[in-house]
Design an enzyme around this catalytic site. Structure first.
Site, PDB file in Angstrom:
ATOM      1  N   ARG A  28      51.894  39.544  43.464  1.00 25.29           N
ATOM      2  CA  ARG A  28      52.037  40.648  42.339  1.00 25.29           C
ATOM      3  C   ARG A  28      52.933  41.927  42.866  1.00 25.29           C
ATOM      4  O   ARG A  28      52.231  42.939  42.979  1.00 25.29           O
ATOM      5  CB  ARG A  28      50.570  41.282  41.829  1.00 25.29           C
ATOM      6  CG  ARG A  28      49.583  40.056  41.601  1.00 25.29           C
ATOM      7  CD  ARG A  28      48.362  40.218  41.194  1.00 25.29           C
ATOM      8  NE  ARG A  28      48.612  40.984  39.786  1.00 25.29           N
ATOM      9  CZ  ARG A  28      47.687  41.678  39.123  1.00 25.29           C
ATOM     10  NH1 ARG A  28      46.442  41.658  39.480  1.00 25.29           N
ATOM     11  NH2 ARG A  28      47.849  42.147  37.922  1.00 25.29           N
TER      12      ARG A  28
ATOM     13  N   CYS B  70      46.555  40.486  45.628  1.00 22.82           N
ATOM     14  CA  CYS B  70      45.222  40.461  45.236  1.00 22.82           C
ATOM     15  C   CYS B  70      44.762  39.178  45.223  1.00 22.82           C
ATOM     16  O   CYS B  70      45.653  38.064  45.425  1.00 22.82           O
ATOM     17  CB  CYS B  70      44.952  41.228  43.853  1.00 22.82           C
ATOM     18  SG  CYS B  70      45.646  40.281  42.567  1.00 22.82           S
TER      19      CYS B  70
ATOM     20  N   LYS C 253      40.746  47.500  28.591  1.00 29.48           N
ATOM     21  CA  LYS C 253      41.050  47.591  29.456  1.00 29.48           C
ATOM     22  C   LYS C 253      42.577  48.021  29.939  1.00 29.48           C
ATOM     23  O   LYS C 253      42.985  48.921  30.423  1.00 29.48           O
ATOM     24  CB  LYS C 253      40.463  46.838  30.982  1.00 29.48           C
ATOM     25  CG  LYS C 253      41.195  47.078  31.947  1.00 29.48           C
ATOM     26  CD  LYS C 253      40.429  45.859  32.978  1.00 29.48           C
ATOM     27  CE  LYS C 253      41.173  44.905  33.269  1.00 29.48           C
ATOM     28  NZ  LYS C 253      42.417  44.802  34.240  1.00 29.48           N
ATOM     29  N   ASN C 254      43.357  46.949  29.610  1.00 31.85           N
ATOM     30  CA  ASN C 254      44.778  46.918  29.969  1.00 31.85           C
ATOM     31  C   ASN C 254      45.477  47.846  28.683  1.00 31.85           C
ATOM     32  O   ASN C 254      46.565  47.883  29.147  1.00 31.85           O
ATOM     33  CB  ASN C 254      45.155  45.556  29.795  1.00 31.85           C
ATOM     34  CG  ASN C 254      44.679  44.748  31.069  1.00 31.85           C
ATOM     35  OD1 ASN C 254      44.103  45.368  31.785  1.00 31.85           O
ATOM     36  ND2 ASN C 254      44.852  43.454  31.267  1.00 31.85           N
TER      37      ASN C 254
ATOM     38  N   ARG D  72      46.042  47.359  41.493  1.00 26.90           N
ATOM     39  CA  ARG D  72      47.447  47.218  41.097  1.00 26.90           C
ATOM     40  C   ARG D  72      47.803  48.067  39.919  1.00 26.90           C
ATOM     41  O   ARG D  72      48.909  48.723  40.273  1.00 26.90           O
ATOM     42  CB  ARG D  72      47.729  45.557  41.034  1.00 26.90           C
ATOM     43  CG  ARG D  72      49.015  45.491  41.089  1.00 26.90           C
ATOM     44  CD  ARG D  72      49.232  44.129  40.668  1.00 26.90           C
ATOM     45  NE  ARG D  72      50.615  43.668  40.808  1.00 26.90           N
ATOM     46  CZ  ARG D  72      51.513  44.009  39.806  1.00 26.90           C
ATOM     47  NH1 ARG D  72      51.343  44.583  38.826  1.00 26.90           N
ATOM     48  NH2 ARG D  72      52.734  43.783  39.805  1.00 26.90           N
TER      49      ARG D  72
ATOM     50  N   ARG E 191      34.906  45.602  37.120  1.00 23.55           N
ATOM     51  CA  ARG E 191      35.995  46.059  36.895  1.00 23.55           C
ATOM     52  C   ARG E 191      36.778  46.053  35.529  1.00 23.55           C
ATOM     53  O   ARG E 191      37.284  47.084  35.288  1.00 23.55           O
ATOM     54  CB  ARG E 191      37.213  45.251  37.898  1.00 23.55           C
ATOM     55  CG  ARG E 191      37.091  45.554  39.173  1.00 23.55           C
ATOM     56  CD  ARG E 191      37.928  44.998  40.247  1.00 23.55           C
ATOM     57  NE  ARG E 191      39.600  45.602  39.587  1.00 23.55           N
ATOM     58  CZ  ARG E 191      40.523  45.212  40.073  1.00 23.55           C
ATOM     59  NH1 ARG E 191      40.711  44.276  40.986  1.00 23.55           N
ATOM     60  NH2 ARG E 191      41.494  45.588  39.668  1.00 23.55           N
TER      61      ARG E 191
ATOM     62  N   ASP F 252      44.937  35.770  30.991  1.00 24.71           N
ATOM     63  CA  ASP F 252      43.594  36.395  31.174  1.00 24.71           C
ATOM     64  C   ASP F 252      42.372  35.779  30.594  1.00 24.71           C
ATOM     65  O   ASP F 252      41.328  35.559  30.638  1.00 24.71           O
ATOM     66  CB  ASP F 252      43.575  37.829  30.766  1.00 24.71           C
ATOM     67  CG  ASP F 252      44.576  38.564  31.646  1.00 24.71           C
ATOM     68  OD1 ASP F 252      44.849  39.859  31.134  1.00 24.71           O
ATOM     69  OD2 ASP F 252      44.985  38.099  32.645  1.00 24.71           O
TER      70      ASP F 252
HETATM   71  C1  EPZ Z   1      49.235  42.746  33.281  1.00 24.17           C
HETATM   72  O1  EPZ Z   1      49.450  42.666  34.789  1.00 24.17           O
HETATM   73  C2  EPZ Z   1      47.591  42.795  33.157  1.00 24.17           C
HETATM   74  N1  EPZ Z   1      47.078  43.988  33.811  1.00 24.17           N
HETATM   75  C3  EPZ Z   1      46.995  41.496  33.849  1.00 24.17           C
HETATM   76  O2  EPZ Z   1      45.574  41.429  33.489  1.00 24.17           O
HETATM   77  C4  EPZ Z   1      47.598  40.387  33.160  1.00 24.17           C
HETATM   78  O3  EPZ Z   1      47.010  39.165  33.711  1.00 24.17           O
HETATM   79  C5  EPZ Z   1      49.112  40.430  33.188  1.00 24.17           C
HETATM   80  O4  EPZ Z   1      49.514  41.507  32.815  1.00 24.17           O
HETATM   81  C6  EPZ Z   1      49.801  39.355  32.742  1.00 24.17           C
HETATM   82  O5  EPZ Z   1      49.822  39.305  31.354  1.00 24.17           O
HETATM   83  C7  EPZ Z   1      47.245  45.124  33.136  1.00 24.17           C
HETATM   84  O6  EPZ Z   1      47.522  45.206  32.274  1.00 24.17           O
HETATM   85  C8  EPZ Z   1      46.769  46.467  33.994  1.00 24.17           C
HETATM   86  P1  EPZ Z   1      53.011  41.241  34.959  1.00 24.17           P
HETATM   87  P2  EPZ Z   1      50.956  43.030  35.616  1.00 24.17           P
HETATM   88  O7  EPZ Z   1      54.045  42.555  35.867  1.00 24.17           O
HETATM   89  O8  EPZ Z   1      51.501  44.063  34.660  1.00 24.17           O
HETATM   90  C9  EPZ Z   1      55.109  38.925  38.520  1.00 24.17           C
HETATM   91  C10 EPZ Z   1      43.536  41.278  33.881  1.00 24.17           C
HETATM   92  O9  EPZ Z   1      42.784  40.174  34.353  1.00 24.17           O
HETATM   93  N2  EPZ Z   1      55.764  40.230  38.694  1.00 24.17           N
HETATM   94  O10 EPZ Z   1      53.261  41.097  33.602  1.00 24.17           O
HETATM   95  O11 EPZ Z   1      50.754  43.067  36.758  1.00 24.17           O
HETATM   96  C11 EPZ Z   1      53.640  39.027  38.957  1.00 24.17           C
HETATM   97  O12 EPZ Z   1      53.505  38.818  40.443  1.00 24.17           O
HETATM   98  C12 EPZ Z   1      44.654  41.553  34.617  1.00 24.17           C
HETATM   99  O13 EPZ Z   1      43.138  42.030  33.119  1.00 24.17           O
HETATM  100  C13 EPZ Z   1      56.855  40.071  39.753  1.00 24.17           C
HETATM  101  O14 EPZ Z   1      57.039  39.251  40.308  1.00 24.17           O
HETATM  102  O15 EPZ Z   1      51.342  41.261  35.413  1.00 24.17           O
HETATM  103  C14 EPZ Z   1      53.177  37.883  38.023  1.00 24.17           C
HETATM  104  O16 EPZ Z   1      53.306  36.629  38.712  1.00 24.17           O
HETATM  105  C15 EPZ Z   1      45.021  40.462  35.778  1.00 24.17           C
HETATM  106  N3  EPZ Z   1      57.607  41.394  40.039  1.00 24.17           N
HETATM  107  C16 EPZ Z   1      53.991  37.884  36.783  1.00 24.17           C
HETATM  108  O17 EPZ Z   1      55.197  38.500  37.232  1.00 24.17           O
HETATM  109  C17 EPZ Z   1      57.234  42.657  39.239  1.00 24.17           C
HETATM  110  O18 EPZ Z   1      57.879  43.484  39.365  1.00 24.17           O
HETATM  111  C18 EPZ Z   1      53.549  38.875  35.780  1.00 24.17           C
HETATM  112  O19 EPZ Z   1      52.998  39.947  36.177  1.00 24.17           O
HETATM  113  C19 EPZ Z   1      56.240  42.406  38.308  1.00 24.17           C
HETATM  114  C20 EPZ Z   1      55.629  41.317  37.967  1.00 24.17           C
END
Ligand code: EPZ
Length: 417
Positions: free
Chosen positions: A119, A114, A22-23, A90, A396, A304
């Protein structure tokens, strides 16, 4: 809405094939904004249908035929992602970078929070501004414009890892003027898979699999064909299913290299894993050993997999400490697991899981994608009947997980709620 009914304690056996990731598929679909793309091994997931609707809304053509997806956004007419589409997923923010690169402007709804946390996408936006984008936030939308000559290459540093932030910037930089370096880049395999597709489209990227990406912008990209990598989180989820039920199952096509940290933790917990070319043999050990886990950015143990690993630890032989370092609220599965008799206490970002001898089935409610998988896994080992509602969360991100588990011998049925 559907619910899932499980009669627990059936040992699993047989073969399950791992679907596409998915990712990886989500950023790959966004990459099609830059040039027509054909994807193979695309899983059948709600989130991908959502992204498909979003790209079609923009004026693109998205056609699926089984695992093959043809995407052509040559005639993109509306570079915008409306709230009603973004609020359910998201990852829609991933269209921001490629829209700016290809069309010079974008209007994308802020994702909103979410179940697992706030996020925000502040890191994405700050990095795009470094490339010359002018960004205004108004009415819950990001309104972005590239400078008149197009985005400019820049030296970008992410203090804190962001997976889709790294992907968004890569998708923006491949058509920018000049060189972009991204330090503090996420190293997740799905980032690399996206980079590989961009290379096939004629992009110039180096530093794959490292935390420093160098991208030299080109004037245009070419149509390409790309095979989506297998889903390491689905594979990890099925490993727990085999380990929890005292079974012996064979997984076909897991990305072994991308699962190194996950395999290590399962072996430490007493699960026997045998890697055979493109198969993994999973055999439950004589007991589940309680071990500690801390979630980390890749190549550490993935957040995850945290909820699914916790399901395994509920029947461990001691006490397991599970630290969640990535998201601020990713313990929604805990209260539901406790309904099955699990002994879990929370202390801020740490869950203390005291193993119990046996779980007992109960009605539960899914709250987010990986929590729903965790509840299903726990129900597989619980004595008696469990019922899990709101399984749209599961759909999802998992391609027919209930059917794959039924094929392995689980007594699991899906019914309309
Ligand atoms: C990706 O989400 C994945 N989704 C998530 O998988 C996964 O849990 C996550 O990376 C961490 O590995 C996809 O790839 C579509 P991040 P992402 O930006 O990119 C904070 C699943 O279950 N942050 O690495 O949204 C954020 O809030 C999903 O398949 C900011 O503060 O995660 C989080 O606490 C869930 N500001 C942390 O950083 C930003 O601009 C990591 O977020 C961006 C992120």
């Amino acid at each position: 809405m559907d619910k899932i009914i499980i009669e627990g304690r059936r040992p699993l056996s047989g073969l399950a094939s791992i679907s596409g990731a998915k990712n990886a598929a989500l950023p790959l679909m966004a990459a099609a904004i830059l040039a027509p793309l054909t994807l193979e091994n695309v899983p059948n997931l709600r989130d991908l249908a959502t992204m498909g609707r979003l790209l079609t809304h923009m004026g693109g053509r998205v056609e699926r035929d089984g695992g093959r997806m043809e995407l052509d956004l040559s005639r993109l007419s509306r570079p915008e992602a409306p709230y009603e589409m973004v609020k359910t997923m998201r990852a829609s923010a991933l269209v921001l970078g490629p829209l700016l690169a290809r069309h010079g402007r974008a209007k994308v709804s802020l994702p909103g929070g979410c179940a697992i946390g706030r996020r925000p996408i502040d890191r994405h936006l700050k990095a795009l501004e470094a490339m010359g984008a002018v960004i205004n936030l108004s009415g819950g939308y990001v309104e972005a414009r590239a400078p008149s000559g197009g985005l400019r290459g820049a030296n970008i540093h992410f203090d804190d890892i962001t997976v889709t932030g790294t992907e968004n910037l890569m998708l923006a930089a491949v058509l920018a003027k000049g060189r972009t370096t991204i330090t503090g880049a996420a190293r997740e395999p799905e980032v690399t898979d996206t980079a590989r597709a961009l290379l096939a489209m004629g992009a110039r990227i180096s530093g794959l699999d490292t935390d420093q990406l160098t991208i030299d912008g080109v004037t245009e990209l070419e149509p390409a064909l790309h095979q989506v990598m297998p889903d390491r989180i689905e594979a990890g989820t099925l490993i727990v299913a085999g380990a929890l039920t005292g079974g012996r199952i064979v997984l076909k096509g897991p990305p072994h290299a991308a699962l190194a940290a996950v395999y290590d933790k399962f072996r430490e917990a007493g699960v026997s894993l045998t890697e055979n070319d493109d198969e993994l043999i999973v055999e439950a050990g004589p007991a589940v050993k309680s071990i500690d886990v801390t979630t980390r950015p890749y190549p550490g143990f993935p957040t995850d997999m945290q909820a699914q690993f916790m399901a395994l630890m509920t029947i461990g032989n001691g006490v397991s400490l599970i630290h969640e370092t990535i998201f601020e609220n990713r313990f929604m599965h805990v209260s539901e697991l406790v309904r099955l008799g699990a002994d879990i206490t929370l202390e801020g970002p740490t869950a203390m899981v005291r193993g119990v001898h046996r779980l007992s089935g109960a009605p539960m409610m899914a709250t987010d994608l990986r929590a729903s998988a965790s509840l299903i896994l726990a129900a597989l080992t619980a004595r008696g009947r469990s019922e899990i509602s709101r399984v749209y969360h599961l759909d999802r991100g998992y391609d027919r997980l209930d059917e794959k588990l039924a094929a392995l011998g689980a007594d699991i049925r899906r019914l309309p709620e």
